[in-house]
Design a protein around this motif. Structure first.
Motif, PDB file in Angstrom:
ATOM      1  N   VAL A   1       0.833  -1.200   0.000  1.00 40.62           N
ATOM      2  CA  VAL A   1       0.000   0.000   0.000  1.00 40.62           C
ATOM      3  C   VAL A   1       0.869   1.252   0.000  1.00 40.62           C
ATOM      4  O   VAL A   1       0.668   2.186  -0.790  1.00 40.62           O
ATOM      5  CB  VAL A   1      -0.943  -0.007   1.220  1.00 40.62           C
ATOM      6  CG1 VAL A   1      -1.687   1.328   1.327  1.00 40.62           C
ATOM      7  CG2 VAL A   1      -1.933  -1.157   1.130  1.00 40.62           C
TER       8      VAL A   1
ATOM      9  N   ARG B   1      -9.141   5.919  -1.633  1.00 39.06           N
ATOM     10  CA  ARG B   1      -8.889   5.024  -2.764  1.00 39.06           C
ATOM     11  C   ARG B   1      -9.520   5.574  -4.042  1.00 39.06           C
ATOM     12  O   ARG B   1      -8.858   5.666  -5.087  1.00 39.06           O
ATOM     13  CB  ARG B   1      -9.437   3.631  -2.463  1.00 39.06           C
ATOM     14  CG  ARG B   1      -9.237   2.627  -3.598  1.00 39.06           C
ATOM     15  CD  ARG B   1      -9.792   1.253  -3.211  1.00 39.06           C
ATOM     16  NE  ARG B   1      -9.506   0.276  -4.238  1.00 39.06           N
ATOM     17  CZ  ARG B   1     -10.287   0.031  -5.294  1.00 39.06           C
ATOM     18  NH1 ARG B   1     -11.414   0.732  -5.455  1.00 39.06           N
ATOM     19  NH2 ARG B   1      -9.957  -0.888  -6.185  1.00 39.06           N
TER      20      ARG B   1
ATOM     21  N   LEU C   1      -4.912  -1.385  -3.908  1.00 36.05           N
ATOM     22  CA  LEU C   1      -5.059  -0.210  -3.045  1.00 36.05           C
ATOM     23  C   LEU C   1      -6.363  -0.290  -2.260  1.00 36.05           C
ATOM     24  O   LEU C   1      -7.448  -0.362  -2.857  1.00 36.05           O
ATOM     25  CB  LEU C   1      -5.022   1.067  -3.890  1.00 36.05           C
ATOM     26  CG  LEU C   1      -4.762   2.360  -3.122  1.00 36.05           C
ATOM     27  CD1 LEU C   1      -3.338   2.377  -2.566  1.00 36.05           C
ATOM     28  CD2 LEU C   1      -4.979   3.563  -4.024  1.00 36.05           C
TER      29      LEU C   1
ATOM     30  N   ASN D   1      -9.269   1.118   0.700  1.00 37.77           N
ATOM     31  CA  ASN D   1      -9.811   2.395   1.138  1.00 37.77           C
ATOM     32  C   ASN D   1      -9.397   2.630   2.583  1.00 37.77           C
ATOM     33  O   ASN D   1      -8.765   1.781   3.224  1.00 37.77           O
ATOM     34  CB  ASN D   1     -11.331   2.408   1.027  1.00 37.77           C
ATOM     35  CG  ASN D   1     -11.866   3.810   0.768  1.00 37.77           C
ATOM     36  OD1 ASN D   1     -11.199   4.808   1.067  1.00 37.77           O
ATOM     37  ND2 ASN D   1     -13.050   3.895   0.210  1.00 37.77           N
TER      38      ASN D   1
END
Length: 459
Positions: free
Chosen positions: A26, A90, A200, A202
């Motif tokens: 991430v 995101r 990715l 949120n």
């Protein structure tokens, strides 16, 4: 007797565990977004002399071209980035990446200054919206003990994007022309897009507070800690974030803080004006002095490398000697090195490269340190608003700086005279920071005891 469900609380869950491979992914993706952001922001500086030659433009016209993306950047900072609180980091990162990729690609086919400026403005909006969300997501998925390190790392990704812009431009422009750099700047984020869509996440805090399905939350938590039981009775809690945006913004201008806010904004305007004027015009100035493309790229890259190197020195000095004294000294030293750069334009090349490096230490490195100082200046309840608006207002300097330099060159100023003039605002910034530090230590500052006890190592 029923058994109470297990409970996971944020941010304790992330703070109490080792950093997982998923968290590194991430953070790495956020770093790549910042890298591409830096590449796109800086590449226009290397293309500018060739755009002017192809379209027969005067130097005065190049200033607005440089500033168009910065105007979009300011809009992204102030108007678009707050939308991440509604739609999630995101979505904001992905949508912004698509926006600046398509804007950059379209700019590769622009046929006149108006088209190029409009597309650079759109690109800047995307860049300005993506960066704050990438920084926020990095902070959330980093344990508190390493948060500053990881945020600094993705900031360095932005600076490395500046370096890459010089290397790629030096390779592509002589053979394929300036439009090829825009194509690369558009294709790179589009290639990154599948990874963003796949990996990715949120904001966990946003998901929990908005009542997302527990299964979605649990899937992310288990990527961070595969040992977490897939227990359907797990409940999740996150720190509630009260809506204090209007209150925090108003608090920037209370009677006991307005002086400090305005002084801080003045320094941001000066620093960003110096930074973008230097990065935008140095390649054109050196090209006009008949330096080859390789030397131009090296000189401009050294200013960015100097800023990265400064981060390893100014941070410990700010901890040990004081944030205001350290940064004020950096700017005053920068006054000397920016002036020396003007003098070095007619000196041997090694002198010019050395001056460029140390000017970058003070200007680019000063900008990173200024962000850290603003985080010390504002208390927790208003820190994000204070820092965000300082950056947004600072973009005014980033817009005006390249235009002023272009106007000066258009009026017949020598390149050396421009650098002599650019050195004076650095002196003003240094004195302003020292005055700000004196004001903070006085009884007029509302958070004097808190500010004096804060350490940047804990930010």
């Amino acid at each position: 007797m029923s058994i109470a469900p297990s409970r996971v609380t944020l941010p304790d869950f992330i703070d109490s565990r080792p950093v997982s491979r998923y968290q590194y992914i991430v953070i790495g993706l956020c770093g790549l977004v910042m890298f591409i952001d830096g590449f796109d922001t800086q590449s226009i500086s290397y293309m500018a002399p060739h755009i002017a030659e192809e379209w027969g433009l005067s130097k005065q016209v190049l200033g607005p071209i440089f500033s168009a993306a910065l105007a979009g950047l300011m809009v992204g900072y102030l108007a678009l980035s707050p939308l991440s609180e509604r739609f999630g980091h995101r979505r904001m990162i992905i949508a912004s990446t698509v926006l600046f990729a398509l804007g950059t690609l379209a700019a590769a086919w622009s046929q006149n200054v108006t088209e190029l400026m409009a597309l650079r403005f759109i690109t800047g909006m995307g860049l300005g919206a993506a960066a704050p969300s990438a920084i926020a997501l990095t902070g959330e998925y980093s344990p508190k003990r390493l948060r500053a390190t990881f945020v600094l790392a993705i900031y360095c990704g932005f600076s490395l994007g500046f370096v890459a812009a010089g290397l790629v431009s030096g390779w592509l422009i002589p053979t394929f022309g300036w439009r090829s750099v825009l194509v690369v700047g558009a294709v790179a984020p589009l290639l990154l897009l599948p990874a963003l869509l796949r990996f990715l996440p949120n904001s966990l805090t946003l998901m929990i507070n908005k009542g997302a399905e527990p299964k979605r939350v649990r899937s992310i938590l288990r990527r961070i800690d595969p040992g977490l039981a897939a227990d359907p009775d797990f409940t999740y809690e996150a720190e509630k974030q009260p809506d204090e945006q209007r209150t925090a913004l108003r608090n920037l201008f209370t009677r006991d803080r307005v002086v400090g806010t305005l002084l801080l904004w003045l320094v941001f305007v000066i620093n960003l004006g110096e930074f973008y004027a230097l990065q935008s015009w140095l390649p054109s100035i050196m090209t006009s002095l008949d330096y080859d493309m390789g030397t131009v790229v090296t000189a401009t890259t050294l200013t960015t490398v100097g800023g990265i190197a400064a981060a390893f020195v100014t941070g410990p000095c700010m901890d040990r000697l004081g944030a205001y004294l350290t940064l004020g000294t950096v700017y005053i030293v920068g006054f000397a090195f920016v002036a020396l750069t003007g003098l070095a334009l007619s000196a041997p090349l090694w002198v010019l490269l050395t001056a460029n490096f140390f000017a970058g230490v003070c200007i680019s490195g000063g900008q990173k340190s200024l962000i850290a100082l603003s985080a010390v200046f504002y208390p927790t309840s208003m820190r994000s608003t204070g820092v965000g608006w300082a950056l947004g207002v600072g973009c005014i300097g980033g817009i005006v700086g390249p235009i002023v330099v272009g106007a000066a060159l258009g009026m017949g100023w020598s390149a050396s005279a421009v650098f002599y003039a650019m050195s004076i605002p650095m002196l003003v910034a240094g004195v302003t920071v020292l005055l700000l530090g004196r004001w903070v230590r006085s009884d007029k500052h509302p958070d004097r005891a808190v500010v004096e006890s804060q350490s940047l190592a804990h930010k």
